[in-house]
Motif scaffolding. Structure first.
Motif, PDB file in Angstrom:
ATOM      1  N   ASN A  19       0.857  -1.182   0.000  1.00 34.35           N
ATOM      2  CA  ASN A  19       0.000   0.000   0.000  1.00 34.35           C
ATOM      3  C   ASN A  19       0.891   1.229   0.000  1.00 34.35           C
ATOM      4  O   ASN A  19       1.510   1.562   1.007  1.00 34.35           O
ATOM      5  CB  ASN A  19      -0.906  -0.016   1.235  1.00 34.35           C
ATOM      6  N   MET A  20       0.972   1.922  -1.122  1.00 29.55           N
ATOM      7  CA  MET A  20       1.863   3.072  -1.246  1.00 29.55           C
ATOM      8  C   MET A  20       1.319   4.309  -0.537  1.00 29.55           C
ATOM      9  O   MET A  20       1.981   5.346  -0.506  1.00 29.55           O
ATOM     10  CB  MET A  20       2.106   3.386  -2.726  1.00 29.55           C
ATOM     11  N   SER A  21       0.125   4.227   0.013  1.00 25.79           N
ATOM     12  CA  SER A  21      -0.473   5.361   0.734  1.00 25.79           C
ATOM     13  C   SER A  21      -0.604   5.083   2.225  1.00 25.79           C
ATOM     14  O   SER A  21      -1.336   5.773   2.933  1.00 25.79           O
ATOM     15  CB  SER A  21      -1.860   5.689   0.152  1.00 25.79           C
ATOM     16  N   ALA A  22       0.109   4.064   2.702  1.00 28.79           N
ATOM     17  CA  ALA A  22      -0.045   3.660   4.103  1.00 28.79           C
ATOM     18  C   ALA A  22       0.384   4.751   5.074  1.00 28.79           C
ATOM     19  O   ALA A  22      -0.125   4.825   6.201  1.00 28.79           O
ATOM     20  CB  ALA A  22       0.770   2.390   4.355  1.00 28.79           C
ATOM     21  N   ASN A  23       1.309   5.623   4.671  1.00 22.49           N
ATOM     22  CA  ASN A  23       1.822   6.652   5.570  1.00 22.49           C
ATOM     23  C   ASN A  23       1.059   7.972   5.467  1.00 22.49           C
ATOM     24  O   ASN A  23       1.395   8.935   6.154  1.00 22.49           O
ATOM     25  CB  ASN A  23       3.306   6.914   5.273  1.00 22.49           C
ATOM     26  N   ARG A  24       0.080   8.010   4.595  1.00 25.86           N
ATOM     27  CA  ARG A  24      -0.634   9.266   4.358  1.00 25.86           C
ATOM     28  C   ARG A  24      -1.534   9.605   5.545  1.00 25.86           C
ATOM     29  O   ARG A  24      -2.270   8.762   6.045  1.00 25.86           O
ATOM     30  CB  ARG A  24      -1.461   9.168   3.089  1.00 25.86           C
ATOM     31  N   THR A  25      -1.457  10.859   5.985  1.00 20.90           N
ATOM     32  CA  THR A  25      -2.319  11.325   7.068  1.00 20.90           C
ATOM     33  C   THR A  25      -2.530  12.826   6.921  1.00 20.90           C
ATOM     34  O   THR A  25      -2.136  13.409   5.904  1.00 20.90           O
ATOM     35  CB  THR A  25      -1.703  10.974   8.445  1.00 20.90           C
ATOM     36  N   LYS A  26      -3.144  13.449   7.927  1.00 16.48           N
ATOM     37  CA  LYS A  26      -3.480  14.869   7.819  1.00 16.48           C
ATOM     38  C   LYS A  26      -2.885  15.679   8.973  1.00 16.48           C
ATOM     39  O   LYS A  26      -2.764  15.188  10.096  1.00 16.48           O
ATOM     40  CB  LYS A  26      -4.998  15.065   7.794  1.00 16.48           C
ATOM     41  N   CYS A  27      -2.522  16.917   8.659  1.00 13.13           N
ATOM     42  CA  CYS A  27      -2.200  17.934   9.670  1.00 13.13           C
ATOM     43  C   CYS A  27      -3.312  18.968   9.656  1.00 13.13           C
ATOM     44  O   CYS A  27      -4.043  19.107   8.663  1.00 13.13           O
ATOM     45  CB  CYS A  27      -0.865  18.616   9.348  1.00 13.13           C
ATOM     46  N   ALA A  28      -3.437  19.702  10.747  1.00 12.32           N
ATOM     47  CA  ALA A  28      -4.504  20.701  10.836  1.00 12.32           C
ATOM     48  C   ALA A  28      -4.014  21.949  11.542  1.00 12.32           C
ATOM     49  O   ALA A  28      -3.137  21.896  12.411  1.00 12.32           O
ATOM     50  CB  ALA A  28      -5.723  20.123  11.567  1.00 12.32           C
ATOM     51  N   GLY A  29      -4.571  23.079  11.150  1.00 13.41           N
ATOM     52  CA  GLY A  29      -4.286  24.354  11.797  1.00 13.41           C
ATOM     53  C   GLY A  29      -5.568  25.139  11.994  1.00 13.41           C
ATOM     54  O   GLY A  29      -6.628  24.771  11.461  1.00 13.41           O
ATOM     55  N   ARG A  30      -5.482  26.208  12.749  1.00 16.34           N
ATOM     56  CA  ARG A  30      -6.654  27.043  13.024  1.00 16.34           C
ATOM     57  C   ARG A  30      -6.387  28.481  12.608  1.00 16.34           C
ATOM     58  O   ARG A  30      -5.239  28.945  12.613  1.00 16.34           O
ATOM     59  CB  ARG A  30      -7.018  27.006  14.510  1.00 16.34           C
ATOM     60  N   VAL A  31      -7.450  29.180  12.247  1.00 11.09           N
ATOM     61  CA  VAL A  31      -7.335  30.599  11.941  1.00 11.09           C
ATOM     62  C   VAL A  31      -7.419  31.411  13.226  1.00 11.09           C
ATOM     63  O   VAL A  31      -7.830  30.904  14.280  1.00 11.09           O
ATOM     64  CB  VAL A  31      -8.441  31.061  10.965  1.00 11.09           C
ATOM     65  N   GLN A  32      -7.018  32.658  13.139  1.00  8.23           N
ATOM     66  CA  GLN A  32      -7.113  33.581  14.264  1.00  8.23           C
ATOM     67  C   GLN A  32      -7.475  34.957  13.735  1.00  8.23           C
ATOM     68  O   GLN A  32      -7.048  35.358  12.646  1.00  8.23           O
ATOM     69  CB  GLN A  32      -5.785  33.647  15.021  1.00  8.23           C
TER      70      GLN A  32
END
Length: 349
Positions: A73-86
């Motif tokens: 699975n070539m996408s096994a390491n794929r994940t998400k980061c998130a940030g917030r506005v101010q």
């Protein structure tokens, strides 16, 4: 007949965004050099991070077919980061008489509002700079506390004055800044920061990302002087031996002793002094920590995502004079924290 008045021209608001990008540029280097990113369409914005698989270096026996276990699975390491506005804003007002009657030396009559707009722009930009270069985690609006975007020190794993990872939308492990990218200690004490330390950080980034890069080091004033001392002192078994060797035209009648660029084995570092590092550190030795710390940045990995560019909003004058505020809405995106580093002074509070 009603006529268009200069002070009520709504289109002037767009000019303020351009002015903000130029004003106080040297005093606020981070917000001046970080590129603008895509407009966020939510208070929480996300992006994908990924990591490469192990190198495919194995051979293949001629004539054999792949089996089920050979397929990965070539996408096994794929994940998400998130940030917030101010929301960053600065309200201000000028009374009727202060604007219309007073003649202030060097400013003139009917210029107080214009001057207030300029100063409020500087205040907002410095506020953005201090937040971005800070060590505070992001925060959700709960009706009492406002949305906050995460500071760069927290992005690299130094939150609230200690080596603590951010907890609000925590950075995934595959994107987290490795400890080898962070130097912590007393830069002028027994653990003094020297050339081998910055080389170690650059080597750590190279090992994590796989390539050399040109970096910008936002550095406090004391840290900037440490780099200058690299060319003045030579480490020895007993400490440091002062060197005073100059190769320059003696007729110039001046001694040049400064380092603005450090070139190491794994990248070039441009040294950029900053007043706004770790401003949310309020300990006993806060000023020392702020002046002796630094952020190693690759600005190609950073984005300032504006939902609302800085603009002037005038509110109703109910007889007391003109009032308004400067407002900007944005969030900081660190596309890959693994490509950043930090120098953190931990002088005891």
């Amino acid at each position: 007949m009603a006529v268009l008045l200069e002070r009520t021209q709504g289109t002037k608001r767009e000019d303020l965004a351009d002015l903000l990008s130029r004003i106080d540029m040297k005093g606020t280097p981070a917000t001046s050099m970080i590129p603008k990113g895509k407009e966020p369409t939510n208070t929480l914005f996300e992006w994908v991070v990924d990591d490469h698989e192990d190198p495919a270096s194995a051979g293949h026996v001629d004539g054999t077919d792949f089996t089920g276990s050979d397929y990965g699975n070539m996408s096994a390491n794929r994940t998400k980061c998130a940030g917030r506005v101010q929301v960053f804003q600065k309200p201000f007002g000028v009374s009727l008489l202060a604007e219309e009657v007073s003649d202030v030396a060097g400013l003139g009559r009917k210029a107080e509002m214009r001057e207030s707009i300029k100063k409020a722009l500087v205040s907002v930009k410095r506020g953005i700079e201090a937040r971005i270069c800070g060590e505070s985690d992001s925060q959700a609006d709960d009706g009492t506390n406002a949305y906050l975007t995460r500071g760069l020190f927290s992005w690299v794993g130094y939150t609230g004055g200690s080596a603590t990872a951010a907890t609000d939308n925590a950075v995934p492990a595959i994107a987290a800044t490795p400890s080898s990218h962070i130097w912590a200690g007393d830069i002028d004490g027994s653990t003094s920061f020297d050339e081998s330390d910055i080389q170690d950080i650059l080597e750590g980034v190279f090992n994590s990302t796989g390539g050399n890069s040109n970096f910008q080091l936002l550095c406090g004033t004391k840290l900037k002087r440490r780099f200058t001392n690299f060319a003045t002192y030579q480490p020895s078994l007993d400490g440091s031996v002062a060197l005073r060797t100059y190769n320059q035209d003696s007729t110039s009648k001046k001694i040049v002793q400064t380092v603005d660029v450090f070139v190491g084995d794994f990248g070039q570092v441009d040294l950029i002094p900053s007043h706004w590092l770790r401003q949310d550190n309020t300990g006993t030795n806060a000023s020392t920590r702020q002046q002796s710390s630094g952020l190693l940045l690759d600005t190609s990995l950073l984005k300032l995502r504006y939902n609302s560019l800085p603009s002037f909003h005038e509110v109703e004058d109910r007889g007391g004079g003109r009032k308004g505020f400067i407002r900007a809405i944005l969030g900081l995106q660190v596309t890959n924290p693994k490509g950043l580093g930090a120098i953190v002074d931990t002088t005891s509070d």
